[in-house]
Design an enzyme around this catalytic site. Structure first.
Site, PDB file in Angstrom:
ATOM      1  N   ASP A  30     -39.865 -14.179  55.232  1.00 35.04           N
ATOM      2  CA  ASP A  30     -39.514 -15.386  55.986  1.00 35.04           C
ATOM      3  C   ASP A  30     -38.958 -14.980  57.354  1.00 35.04           C
ATOM      4  OD1 ASP A  30     -38.769 -18.553  55.009  1.00 35.04           O
ATOM      5  OD2 ASP A  30     -37.878 -17.819  56.867  1.00 35.04           O
ATOM      6  N   ASN A  87     -39.924 -26.402  47.976  1.00 42.49           N
ATOM      7  CA  ASN A  87     -39.607 -27.687  48.577  1.00 42.49           C
ATOM      8  C   ASN A  87     -40.875 -28.533  48.617  1.00 42.49           C
ATOM      9  OD1 ASN A  87     -36.852 -27.117  49.143  1.00 42.49           O
ATOM     10  ND2 ASN A  87     -37.476 -25.893  50.914  1.00 42.49           N
ATOM     11  N   HIS A 100     -45.634 -23.286  49.368  1.00 40.53           N
ATOM     12  CA  HIS A 100     -45.070 -21.935  49.340  1.00 40.53           C
ATOM     13  C   HIS A 100     -43.900 -21.882  48.366  1.00 40.53           C
ATOM     14  CE1 HIS A 100     -43.283 -24.265  52.647  1.00 40.53           C
ATOM     15  NE2 HIS A 100     -42.131 -23.650  52.378  1.00 40.53           N
TER      16      HIS A 100
HETATM   17  P1  5GP Z   1     -39.816 -25.062  53.936  1.00 41.45           P
HETATM   18  O1  5GP Z   1     -38.620 -25.674  54.603  1.00 41.45           O
HETATM   19  O2  5GP Z   1     -41.105 -25.720  54.392  1.00 41.45           O
HETATM   20  O3  5GP Z   1     -39.693 -24.984  52.439  1.00 41.45           O
HETATM   21  O4  5GP Z   1     -39.843 -23.553  54.387  1.00 41.45           O
HETATM   22  C1  5GP Z   1     -40.576 -23.080  55.471  1.00 41.45           C
HETATM   23  C2  5GP Z   1     -40.116 -21.660  55.722  1.00 41.45           C
HETATM   24  O5  5GP Z   1     -41.046 -21.043  56.604  1.00 41.45           O
HETATM   25  C3  5GP Z   1     -38.734 -21.569  56.388  1.00 41.45           C
HETATM   26  O6  5GP Z   1     -37.871 -20.794  55.567  1.00 41.45           O
HETATM   27  C4  5GP Z   1     -39.028 -20.895  57.733  1.00 41.45           C
HETATM   28  O7  5GP Z   1     -38.012 -19.993  58.129  1.00 41.45           O
HETATM   29  C5  5GP Z   1     -40.350 -20.199  57.473  1.00 41.45           C
HETATM   30  N1  5GP Z   1     -41.193 -20.049  58.648  1.00 41.45           N
HETATM   31  C6  5GP Z   1     -41.466 -21.000  59.584  1.00 41.45           C
HETATM   32  N2  5GP Z   1     -42.312 -20.520  60.515  1.00 41.45           N
HETATM   33  C7  5GP Z   1     -42.570 -19.231  60.174  1.00 41.45           C
HETATM   34  C8  5GP Z   1     -43.390 -18.207  60.760  1.00 41.45           C
HETATM   35  O8  5GP Z   1     -44.045 -18.369  61.788  1.00 41.45           O
HETATM   36  N3  5GP Z   1     -43.408 -17.000  60.121  1.00 41.45           N
HETATM   37  C9  5GP Z   1     -42.697 -16.769  58.970  1.00 41.45           C
HETATM   38  N4  5GP Z   1     -42.785 -15.554  58.430  1.00 41.45           N
HETATM   39  N5  5GP Z   1     -41.928 -17.718  58.388  1.00 41.45           N
HETATM   40  C10 5GP Z   1     -41.865 -18.929  58.987  1.00 41.45           C
END
Ligand code: 5GP
Ligand code: ZN
Length: 114
Positions: A30, A87, A100
């Site tokens: 992440d 989520n 994810h």
């Molecule tokens: P969500 O809130 O959708 O469950 O989690 C999305 C996750 O994706 C977050 O923890 C955020 O830090 C991560 N994330 C967002 N953009 C990127 C990216 O460009 N690269 C990586 N490796 N993680 C990302």
């Protein structure tokens, strides 16, 4: 071309710190870690969230969990413990609409979650 961020990571159009890859799934670190270990495990197939999954995805969903388990083992998190988070939808705080599994470990987590 796709405008889905994680599809673009799958297609290597956007770089990521890869942890694991095979024909079905990808795992990468992440970008904004919330714990010493914070890895995202995603299906290569685009599913916006768990809401969009159905019976045809049964094997894939099981495979995601087993992959998370294997990575937790390989990273030495299995004994001390780890947390998996999926989520789904606005109230959960989902930001990226490509399914994810968050694998979090390396510290003690509170319950209930915030
Ligand atoms: P969500 O809130 O959708 O469950 O989690 C999305 C996750 O994706 C977050 O923890 C955020 O830090 C991560 N994330 C967002 N953009 C990127 C990216 O460009 N690269 C990586 N490796 N993680 C990302
Ligand atoms: Zn996608």
């Amino acid at each position: 071309m796709t405008d889905c961020l994680f599809c673009r990571i799958v297609n290597k159009e956007i770089p990521s710190r890869l942890v694991y890859e095979d024909e079905k799934v990808l795992a990468f670190e992440d970008i904004k870690p919330q714990a010493p270990a914070h890895i995202l495990i995603i299906p290569k197939k685009h599913l916006a969230s768990l809401k969009e999954a159905d019976e045809n995805d049964q094997n894939l969903l099981g495979y995601l969990l087993l992959t998370a388990r294997k990575i937790a083992q390989d990273k030495g998190l299995a004994e001390s413990g780890f947390r998996l988070v999926i989520n789904s939808g606005p109230d959960s705080g989902q930001e990226v609409y490509h399914l994810h599994v968050h694998l979090l470990g390396g510290r003690r987590f509170g319950w209930p979650p915030g």
